[in-house]
Design a protein around this motif. Structure first.
Motif, mmCIF file in Angstrom:
data_model
loop_
_atom_site.group_PDB
_atom_site.id
_atom_site.type_symbol
_atom_site.label_atom_id
_atom_site.label_comp_id
_atom_site.label_asym_id
_atom_site.label_seq_id
_atom_site.Cartn_x
_atom_site.Cartn_y
_atom_site.Cartn_z
ATOM 1 N N ASP B 309 41.927 -44.237 11.236
ATOM 2 C CA ASP B 309 42.073 -44.013 12.676
ATOM 3 C C ASP B 309 42.911 -42.745 12.875
ATOM 4 N N PHE B 310 42.251 -41.687 13.359
ATOM 5 C CA PHE B 310 42.948 -40.416 13.578
ATOM 6 C C PHE B 310 43.689 -40.396 14.925
ATOM 7 N N THR B 311 43.410 -41.368 15.802
ATOM 8 C CA THR B 311 44.052 -41.315 17.123
ATOM 9 C C THR B 311 45.521 -41.730 17.056
ATOM 10 N N THR B 312 45.950 -42.289 15.937
ATOM 11 C CA THR B 312 47.368 -42.653 15.801
ATOM 12 C C THR B 312 48.178 -41.541 15.131
ATOM 13 N N VAL B 313 47.498 -40.470 14.727
ATOM 14 C CA VAL B 313 48.170 -39.382 14.008
ATOM 15 C C VAL B 313 49.060 -38.578 14.958
ATOM 16 N N GLU B 314 50.240 -38.203 14.473
ATOM 17 C CA GLU B 314 51.118 -37.304 15.226
ATOM 18 C C GLU B 314 51.340 -36.032 14.411
ATOM 19 N N ILE B 315 51.445 -34.930 15.137
ATOM 20 C CA ILE B 315 51.587 -33.617 14.510
ATOM 21 C C ILE B 315 52.813 -32.940 15.108
ATOM 22 N N ALA B 316 53.740 -32.500 14.264
ATOM 23 C CA ALA B 316 54.979 -31.897 14.784
ATOM 24 C C ALA B 316 55.384 -30.700 13.939
ATOM 25 N N ASP B 317 55.803 -29.631 14.608
ATOM 26 C CA ASP B 317 56.342 -28.485 13.890
ATOM 27 C C ASP B 317 57.636 -28.904 13.215
ATOM 28 N N GLN B 318 57.772 -28.557 11.922
ATOM 29 C CA GLN B 318 59.007 -28.892 11.216
ATOM 30 C C GLN B 318 59.830 -27.630 10.974
ATOM 31 N N ALA B 319 59.154 -26.563 10.610
ATOM 32 C CA ALA B 319 59.781 -25.259 10.399
ATOM 33 C C ALA B 319 58.652 -24.248 10.410
ATOM 34 N N VAL B 323 54.215 -28.024 9.026
ATOM 35 C CA VAL B 323 53.846 -28.950 10.091
ATOM 36 C C VAL B 323 53.757 -30.359 9.511
ATOM 37 N N ARG B 324 54.489 -31.275 10.148
ATOM 38 C CA ARG B 324 54.505 -32.642 9.653
ATOM 39 C C ARG B 324 53.387 -33.447 10.314
ATOM 40 N N VAL B 325 52.641 -34.168 9.485
ATOM 41 C CA VAL B 325 51.528 -34.989 9.952
ATOM 42 C C VAL B 325 51.810 -36.424 9.540
ATOM 43 N N SER B 326 51.854 -37.317 10.521
ATOM 44 C CA SER B 326 52.238 -38.693 10.205
ATOM 45 C C SER B 326 51.472 -39.675 11.081
ATOM 46 N N GLY B 327 51.535 -40.923 10.699
ATOM 47 C CA GLY B 327 51.044 -41.988 11.571
ATOM 48 C C GLY B 327 49.586 -42.357 11.414
ATOM 49 N N GLY B 328 48.888 -41.752 10.463
ATOM 50 C CA GLY B 328 47.509 -42.158 10.234
ATOM 51 C C GLY B 328 47.459 -43.629 9.830
ATOM 52 N N THR B 329 46.522 -44.360 10.380
ATOM 53 C CA THR B 329 46.413 -45.788 10.070
ATOM 54 C C THR B 329 45.011 -46.099 9.567
ATOM 55 N N GLY B 330 44.921 -47.181 8.798
ATOM 56 C CA GLY B 330 43.641 -47.489 8.185
ATOM 57 C C GLY B 330 43.243 -48.947 8.287
ATOM 58 N N ARG B 331 41.949 -49.154 8.200
ATOM 59 C CA ARG B 331 41.380 -50.496 8.105
ATOM 60 C C ARG B 331 40.558 -50.552 6.819
ATOM 61 N N PRO B 332 40.163 -51.755 6.418
ATOM 62 C CA PRO B 332 39.423 -51.875 5.153
ATOM 63 C C PRO B 332 38.198 -50.964 5.101
ATOM 64 N N ALA B 333 37.967 -50.425 3.924
ATOM 65 C CA ALA B 333 36.799 -49.566 3.719
ATOM 66 C C ALA B 333 35.526 -50.390 3.892
ATOM 67 N N THR B 334 34.441 -49.721 4.203
ATOM 68 C CA THR B 334 33.154 -50.411 4.321
ATOM 69 C C THR B 334 32.627 -50.768 2.929
ATOM 70 N N ASP B 335 31.579 -51.582 2.890
ATOM 71 C CA ASP B 335 31.036 -51.988 1.590
ATOM 72 C C ASP B 335 29.863 -51.107 1.163
#
Lengths: 115, 483
Positions: B309-319, B323-335
């Motif tokens: 799920d890319f909609t939970t990702v946050e992007i922030a300038d660090q220096a 660029v810090r990228v965090s918060g990606g979330t996942g569900r079980p892979a398909t079969d």
């Protein structure tokens, strides 16, 4: 229709586009929260489909990513067969993002930019 | 300080800047260098090469890259390489790599070969087991591929496909590859490989494999796998996340653009950066645009490893350029594994001419008509054709604001044809040069020669159950691969 302020999508955002088989997508990154709000209300899937209708787009889906100020447009059947079968110079839809930035609107309503 | 794993990418496709990997490792210390060489249709091109030569069919660019990296491999003991450059023939690629390493005095280097993605030899067996290989876009079954070259010309793509025109093209398939995941890469690393060469592997998995190996994640740590997949997706296209393909191209110099590095933490979150002193830039903008590059529904970015799920990702300038990228979330892979399948679909050629003069638009249109009409007169009406006026809005038909402007004084005429008959497209390719003497005045550009007639491989996206595909991992020292 020339009265009032004219704004271009280019004033609010940047964009890049690419291919997925015969479909294309365009990611639009807003300059700030205000720009994102304007784009959300004005840059609709229907407006984008109209802009690209001569490409034969059958459907446009818009996805919102508010945390990163991005709108993702998926343009179905936009690529005339896709990377291998397209007869166009832009086989992979690389120009679509740049083209979308040309869209203009007036203060209160989107207006066709090419008439 | 907790552990960080630095994973870089030195190529985003086969044909990318050959010097980029070396320049990257010379100016930054990374743990893994990934090389992504396989676009959707690269496999069919490599398949053709393997048909002609059983020792070919992999991305030979990788051998040049590897030669340029042998000094770094000697000087930097931490450096490992993961590349999908094996293409249609990972073992042949591994043997060529092993020879280069042995000649460079690195014969003890363990090389892992990941294969099992090639389904072409197994198509009959898989279909007998019930795989229909239905097209995920259209729902059509493989046994009934529409007679592509006879439908929907590009100029009128809305015309429907006549369902009566059907050919069974199973025998026309040139490649069919499952997109394998990160697991065989991690397995190869766990077995001691310093260099891992794969066939078709999902792009993001080139990053997820090393990360999972280093951090010891489980294969159901969905959020961690998703976070690492986000990082892998961001760097997989090389310089596109470090300033390339940016509409703000005037903001920085791209000549010596730095290729990307993802610094992954144990939770999978990452900082995207590039080597110091290089061109380009890493900003919230370059990262956010790349996050949605060539994706569909951002809530379900499917890889073989995880449903991200890319909609939970946050992007922030660090220096600066971090660029810090965090918060990606996942569900079980398909079969299922995604399968990239390609079949022969006739022949195509494109020719261009510069058309000059105040009347260039009408003149170019007339030349296009003459070229196509002369094919008809020769007995070869063409199945699909397209006439483009480049320099006059032809790049995106109908969508540009060029109508505001006056006709330019010159433009490039581009005419393209596609047909199942090679001889018909060859006839088309012969129609450009005669316009020197038998067309209007004001044409140039014949020196490029007759347009090249090339085979067309149509793309057929489909799926295969994971239970029917077994990834193979083989790890041996370079000197043994040579033997």
């Amino acid at each position: 229709m020339t009265h009032g302020k004219t704004i271009c999508v280019r004033d609010l955002a940047t964009a890049r586009s690419g291919d997925k088989g015969n479909h294309a997508n365009i990611g639009v990154f807003a300059n700030d929260e205000d720009s994102y709000g304007i784009l959300c209300s004005r840059l609709t899937a229907v407006r984008v489909q109209t802009h690209f209708q001569e490409l034969g787009v059958t459907r446009v889906e818009r996805y919102e990513l508010p945390k990163v100020l991005v709108l993702n447009f998926v343009l179905y059947d936009a690529l005339a067969g896709g990377a291998s079968r397209s007869l166009r110079i832009d086989t992979q839809g690389k120009l679509l993002g740049t083209s979308l930035l040309d869209l203009t609107f007036h203060a209160n309503a989107w207006e066709e930019n090419d008439q | 300080m907790s552990k960080l794993v630095r994973i870089a990418n030195g190529a985003g496709f086969l044909g990318d800047w050959l010097d980029a990997p070396r320049r990257l490792v010379e100016r930054a210390t990374v743990d893994y260098l990934t090389i992504e060489h396989l676009a959707e249709l690269t496999m069919s091109i490599l398949a053709r090469q393997r048909e002609k030569d059983p020792a070919a069919g992999y991305a030979e660019d990788f051998l040049d890259i590897l030669r340029s990296l042998t000094p770094a491999l000697k000087a930097q003991p931490q450096l490992k390489i993961v590349a999908n450059s094996g293409g249609m023939n990972p073992p042949a690629c591994v043997r060529a790599v092993a020879r280069i390493l042995s000649e460079a005095g690195l014969g003890g280097t363990a090389i892992g070969c990941v294969s099992g993605d090639d389904l072409l030899p197994r198509m009959d067996e898989l279909m007998a087991q019930g795989c229909e290989f239905a097209n995920v876009d259209t729902g059509a079954r493989l046994a009934g591929i529409p007679q592509g070259a006879l439908v929907s010309p590009a100029s009128a793509p809305r015309s429907p496909t006549p369902q009566s025109e059907i050919r069974n093209l199973k025998s026309e398939i040139v490649s069919a590859n499952a997109y394998l995941g990160a697991r065989p890469i991690a397995d190869a690393l766990a077995a001691g490989a310093r260099i891992v060469i794969t066939g078709r592997v999902a792009d993001a998995s080139l990053t997820v494999g090393p990360a999972t190996h280093e951090f010891g994640w489980r294969w159901d740590d969905w959020d961690k796998l998703a976070a690492a997949s986000v990082a892998g997706h961001l760097i997989e296209c090389g310089a596109q996340v470090t300033g390339g393909y940016n509409v703000d191209w005037q903001g920085f110099d791209l000549t010596d653009v730095g290729y990307p590095i993802a610094e992954l933490a144990a939770d999978g979150n990452a900082v995207i950066t590039k080597p110091p002193g290089t061109g380009g830039a890493v900003t919230r903008r370059t990262v956010a645009e790349q996050l949605v590059y060539e994706i569909g529904d951002p809530r379900h970015y499917l890889t073989p490893d995880v449903d991200c799920d890319f909609t939970t990702v946050e992007i922030a300038d660090q220096a600066s350029d971090r660029v810090r990228v965090s918060g990606g979330t996942g569900r079980p892979a398909t079969d299922t594994y995604k399968v990239s399948l390609a079949y022969r679909d006739g022949w195509m050629a494109s020719g261009t001419l510069l058309v000059y003069g105040h009347d260039c638009r009408e003149k170019a249109e007339a030349c296009g008509r003459i070229i196509l009409k002369r094919c008809e007169l020769a007995g070869y009406p063409l199945a699909r054709t397209n006439v483009e006026l480049l320099g006059f809005g032809g790049g995106v038909p109908g969508a540009w604001f060029w109508r505001k402007y006056q006709t330019p004084g010159e433009l490039v005429l581009r005419v393209t044809a596609h047909d199942l008959r090679r001889e018909a497209v060859e006839c088309f390719a012969r129609q450009f040069a005669p316009l020197v003497t038998s067309g209007p005045a004001g044409l140039a550009g014949y020196a490029a020669g007759r347009p090249l007639v090339r085979p067309v491989y149509a793309y057929w996206p489909t799926l295969v159950p994971k239970s029917l595909v077994t990834p193979q991992v083989d790890v041996r020292p370079a000197k043994e691969w040579c033997a």
